[in-house]
Design an enzyme around this catalytic site. Sequence first.
Site, PDB file in Angstrom:
ATOM      1  N   CYS A 176      28.836   5.830  20.596  1.00  0.00           N
ATOM      2  CA  CYS A 176      27.894   4.713  20.412  1.00  0.00           C
ATOM      3  C   CYS A 176      27.433   4.576  18.969  1.00  0.00           C
ATOM      4  O   CYS A 176      27.408   3.468  18.414  1.00  0.00           O
ATOM      5  CB  CYS A 176      26.697   4.860  21.362  1.00  0.00           C
ATOM      6  N   HIS A 203      21.089   6.957  22.597  1.00  0.00           N
ATOM      7  CA  HIS A 203      22.056   5.858  22.666  1.00  0.00           C
ATOM      8  C   HIS A 203      21.608   4.737  21.737  1.00  0.00           C
ATOM      9  O   HIS A 203      20.422   4.560  21.462  1.00  0.00           O
ATOM     10  CB  HIS A 203      22.153   5.333  24.106  1.00  0.00           C
ATOM     11  N   HIS A 233      27.884  -2.273  23.211  1.00  0.00           N
ATOM     12  CA  HIS A 233      27.654  -0.828  23.009  1.00  0.00           C
ATOM     13  C   HIS A 233      28.820  -0.031  23.585  1.00  0.00           C
ATOM     14  O   HIS A 233      29.633  -0.546  24.368  1.00  0.00           O
ATOM     15  CB  HIS A 233      26.327  -0.401  23.654  1.00  0.00           C
TER      16      HIS A 233
END
Length: 266
Positions: free
Chosen positions: A162, A214, A226
């Site tokens: 990510c 994240h 993402h």
Amino acid sequence: MDYGISGLSLIPVRKEPSEKSEMVTQVLFGEHFEIFEEMVGWSHVRLAWDGYEGWIDSKMITPLNARTFNRLEKRAFAVTGDIISIVPVNNEQNLTLVAGSTLPVWRPYLKEFSIANEKYKAPGEVFYGNRKNTRNVLITQALKYFNAPYLWGGRSPFGIDCSGFTQVIYKMIGLPIPRDASQQVKMGTALSFVDEAKPGDLAFFDDEEGNIVHVGIIWKRNKIIHASGKVRIDNVDQFGIFNVDLKRYTHKMRVMKKIIDSDETD
């Protein structure tokens, strides 16, 4: 102090000097680094781009002298924009570069770059100098990674995590950001509401202990790009990411950050 540069498409950077050790990041083609320590077959390096440290296989290093290292530090950098670029070496060999690779000593009028005293022609899209329409460029590049598989430590369309995804996409608009989400969250200006976010802003998500775990790129109203299992598009709101396949929230919103100074979106 010794120096090196990546003359390969990708070099894995490991936590410890062993092939069995966890890969923490990757060096893309043309990215340079300092070498602090050497063991049998391994070199402890610090990447010039983001200061990340780890161990790489010494056989993968293209040596760099201090003068060239300092020259690269001061020059504007060129970055490949195509997901894959094939660069001819000779009649029998090519270099295969992934998006976000650096083209050292870039000569824009000749579309030429140099590494290890060898000159190469670079086909395809290259970002260099002052970028215009940065938010649009960022989103266009991010969408090229759609369905790229998730890979811990990865920074390429063949496998990416990510924060590696956000870092490489921001590199293409000429904006360095740190490697990890926990570092990236310290940048920029916090946004109070989801509706304030513009394409290219970053959204960060935490776990039950409050750790940032994240990050993703805001695409348009209530949509986020993402890397989670793969690079994907999901819904996002003040509660977090709502996975459109699982029909449930998978990540809890912590904060959204404006990293790009410009507000242009056209």
